[in-house]
Design a protein around this motif. Structure first.
Motif, short mmCIF file in Angstrom:
data_model
loop_
_atom_site.label_atom_id
_atom_site.label_comp_id
_atom_site.label_asym_id
_atom_site.label_seq_id
_atom_site.Cartn_x
_atom_site.Cartn_y
_atom_site.Cartn_z
N THR A 172 0.83 -1.20 0.00
CA THR A 172 0.00 0.00 0.00
C THR A 172 0.87 1.25 0.00
OG1 THR A 172 -1.70 -1.19 1.22
CG2 THR A 172 -1.86 1.21 1.21
N GLY A 173 0.73 2.04 -1.03
CA GLY A 173 1.47 3.29 -1.14
C GLY A 173 2.91 3.16 -1.62
N VAL A 174 3.39 1.94 -1.85
CA VAL A 174 4.78 1.72 -2.29
C VAL A 174 4.78 0.83 -3.53
CG1 VAL A 174 7.05 0.86 -1.66
CG2 VAL A 174 5.61 1.93 0.08
N ALA A 175 5.32 1.34 -4.62
CA ALA A 175 5.36 0.57 -5.87
C ALA A 175 6.40 -0.56 -5.77
CB ALA A 175 5.71 1.48 -7.04
N GLY A 176 6.21 -1.60 -6.53
CA GLY A 176 7.21 -2.66 -6.62
C GLY A 176 8.43 -2.17 -7.37
N ASP A 177 9.46 -3.01 -7.47
CA ASP A 177 10.72 -2.56 -8.06
C ASP A 177 10.93 -3.01 -9.49
OD1 ASP A 177 11.24 -5.23 -7.69
OD2 ASP A 177 13.20 -4.94 -6.78
N ALA A 178 9.89 -3.45 -10.18
CA ALA A 178 10.09 -4.00 -11.53
C ALA A 178 9.10 -3.42 -12.52
CB ALA A 178 9.97 -5.52 -11.49
N ASP A 179 9.46 -2.28 -13.09
CA ASP A 179 8.64 -1.73 -14.17
C ASP A 179 8.82 -2.60 -15.41
OD1 ASP A 179 7.76 0.40 -12.63
OD2 ASP A 179 9.43 1.69 -13.23
N GLY A 180 7.79 -2.69 -16.22
CA GLY A 180 7.87 -3.44 -17.47
C GLY A 180 7.68 -2.52 -18.65
N PHE A 181 8.36 -2.83 -19.76
CA PHE A 181 8.30 -2.00 -20.95
C PHE A 181 8.06 -2.88 -22.17
CE2 PHE A 181 11.05 -0.07 -17.82
CZ PHE A 181 10.52 1.20 -17.72
N ALA A 182 7.04 -2.56 -22.95
CA ALA A 182 6.73 -3.32 -24.17
C ALA A 182 7.28 -2.57 -25.38
CB ALA A 182 5.24 -3.52 -24.31
N ALA A 183 7.83 -3.31 -26.33
CA ALA A 183 8.38 -2.69 -27.54
C ALA A 183 8.52 -3.76 -28.62
CB ALA A 183 9.74 -2.08 -27.25
N GLY A 184 8.85 -3.32 -29.82
CA GLY A 184 9.20 -4.24 -30.90
C GLY A 184 8.09 -5.19 -31.32
N GLU A 185 6.85 -4.78 -31.17
CA GLU A 185 5.77 -5.70 -31.52
C GLU A 185 5.44 -5.64 -33.01
OE1 GLU A 185 4.12 -1.80 -30.56
OE2 GLU A 185 5.26 -3.12 -29.29
N PHE A 186 4.97 -6.78 -33.54
CA PHE A 186 4.43 -6.79 -34.89
C PHE A 186 3.33 -7.84 -34.96
CE2 PHE A 186 8.19 -9.63 -35.37
CZ PHE A 186 7.58 -10.79 -35.82
N ASP A 187 2.46 -7.65 -35.94
CA ASP A 187 1.29 -8.51 -36.10
C ASP A 187 1.13 -8.81 -37.59
OD1 ASP A 187 -1.14 -9.81 -35.95
OD2 ASP A 187 -2.30 -8.04 -35.42
N PHE A 188 1.52 -10.03 -37.98
CA PHE A 188 1.36 -10.47 -39.36
C PHE A 188 0.25 -11.52 -39.42
CE2 PHE A 188 6.12 -9.51 -39.81
CZ PHE A 188 5.87 -8.24 -40.31
N GLN A 189 -0.09 -11.93 -40.60
CA GLN A 189 -1.18 -12.90 -40.77
C GLN A 189 -0.91 -14.19 -40.01
OE1 GLN A 189 -2.21 -13.74 -44.82
NE2 GLN A 189 -3.63 -15.37 -44.27
N ASN A 190 0.32 -14.68 -40.04
CA ASN A 190 0.63 -15.97 -39.42
C ASN A 190 1.58 -15.87 -38.23
OD1 ASN A 190 -0.89 -17.66 -41.17
ND2 ASN A 190 0.61 -17.24 -42.76
N MET A 191 1.83 -14.67 -37.76
CA MET A 191 2.81 -14.51 -36.70
C MET A 191 2.57 -13.22 -35.92
SD MET A 191 6.89 -14.98 -37.31
CE MET A 191 6.54 -16.31 -38.43
N ASP A 192 2.53 -13.32 -34.60
CA ASP A 192 2.42 -12.15 -33.73
C ASP A 192 3.60 -12.18 -32.77
OD1 ASP A 192 -0.24 -11.21 -34.62
OD2 ASP A 192 -0.89 -13.12 -33.79
N TYR A 193 4.18 -11.01 -32.48
CA TYR A 193 5.40 -10.95 -31.69
C TYR A 193 5.44 -9.66 -30.88
CZ TYR A 193 10.43 -10.41 -30.77
OH TYR A 193 11.65 -10.23 -30.17
N ALA A 194 6.08 -9.72 -29.73
CA ALA A 194 6.32 -8.53 -28.92
C ALA A 194 7.53 -8.79 -28.03
CB ALA A 194 5.11 -8.20 -28.07
N GLU A 195 8.10 -7.73 -27.50
CA GLU A 195 9.17 -7.84 -26.51
C GLU A 195 8.75 -7.08 -25.26
OE1 GLU A 195 12.90 -6.46 -28.01
OE2 GLU A 195 12.95 -7.95 -29.63
N VAL A 196 8.95 -7.70 -24.12
CA VAL A 196 8.66 -7.06 -22.84
C VAL A 196 9.93 -7.14 -22.00
CG1 VAL A 196 7.21 -7.06 -20.79
CG2 VAL A 196 6.25 -7.75 -22.98
N SER A 197 10.39 -5.99 -21.52
CA SER A 197 11.63 -5.99 -20.73
C SER A 197 11.35 -5.48 -19.33
CB SER A 197 12.69 -5.13 -21.41
OG SER A 197 12.24 -3.80 -21.53
#
Length: 199
Positions: free
Chosen positions: A20-45
């Motif tokens: 309560t009132g204190v954030a955890g220590d692991a922010d997450g960041f999404a990047a590098g995503e793409f969406d093709f007909q036969n393939m979906d991809y993303a990166e989360v760091s």
């Protein structure tokens, strides 16, 4: 806490949990995503416990997943990749079941006529593939036990994990761990396609 989720543990622990009132220590960041007909991809760091982690899920033809995790640290650590799914080793048709394959390189959960097969690899091969039990909530105030699959890589600062997660109902997937210089590639054949992922 983190041990109850499908995330990497560093020396047996995950990120510091928020209070309560204190954030955890692991922010997450999404990047590098793409969406093709036969393939979906993303990166989360993210980073926690002095370790940077980049998770790269690839959804193949709307059928199954390859998930690669890039793990780096300045320190030597023990890393544990884990997967929680419905089914218990030695379980029954009501609670679901889990079976570790005879080679010890993959496991399959089964519940309500649906199966999930997981094959996991790491750079130079896994140190071990273990399993444990945990609980999950079916609905408010109703718990059930399940088997957790844990892929371990010990005494390294950097590594990569690769997993294939294949849901199926009737046809057992044609999937195998490829062991050339180190068991670090997975071959999947399904629907007239042959896919190979390596780390």
């Amino acid at each position: 806490g983190p041990t109850h989720h499908n995330m990497l543990l560093v020396n047996g622990v995950g990120p510091t949990e928020a209070t309560t009132g204190v954030a955890g220590d692991a922010d997450g960041f999404a990047a590098g995503e793409f969406d093709f007909q036969n393939m979906d991809y993303a990166e989360v760091s993210t980073s926690y416990q002095g370790t940077s982690i980049v998770r790269k899920p690839l959804f193949v033809r709307g059928d199954y997943f390859f998930i690669a995790d890039e793990v780096t640290s300045a320190a030597t650590n023990n890393y544990q990749w884990q997967l929680h799914a419905l089914g218990l080793e030695g379980g029954d048709s009501t609670h679901g079941s889990f079976v570790l394959d005879s080679t010890g390189s993959s496991g399959t959960w089964t519940k309500n006529g649906v199966h999930l097969k997981a094959v996991v690899a790491a750079n130079g091969g896994l140190s071990s593939l273990t399993r444990g039990t945990d609980i999950h909530e079916l609905r408010y105030d109703s718990m059930e036990t399940h088997t957790v699959l844990r892929a371990n890589k010990t005494a390294v600062s950097n590594t990569n994990f690769l997993a294939a997660l294949i849901p199926f109902e009737t046809d057992t997937p044609d999937v195998e761990l490829l062991c050339g210089s180190g068991c670090d590639a997975i071959r999947m054949a399904r629907g007239g396609f042959v896919d190979v992922a390596s780390i």
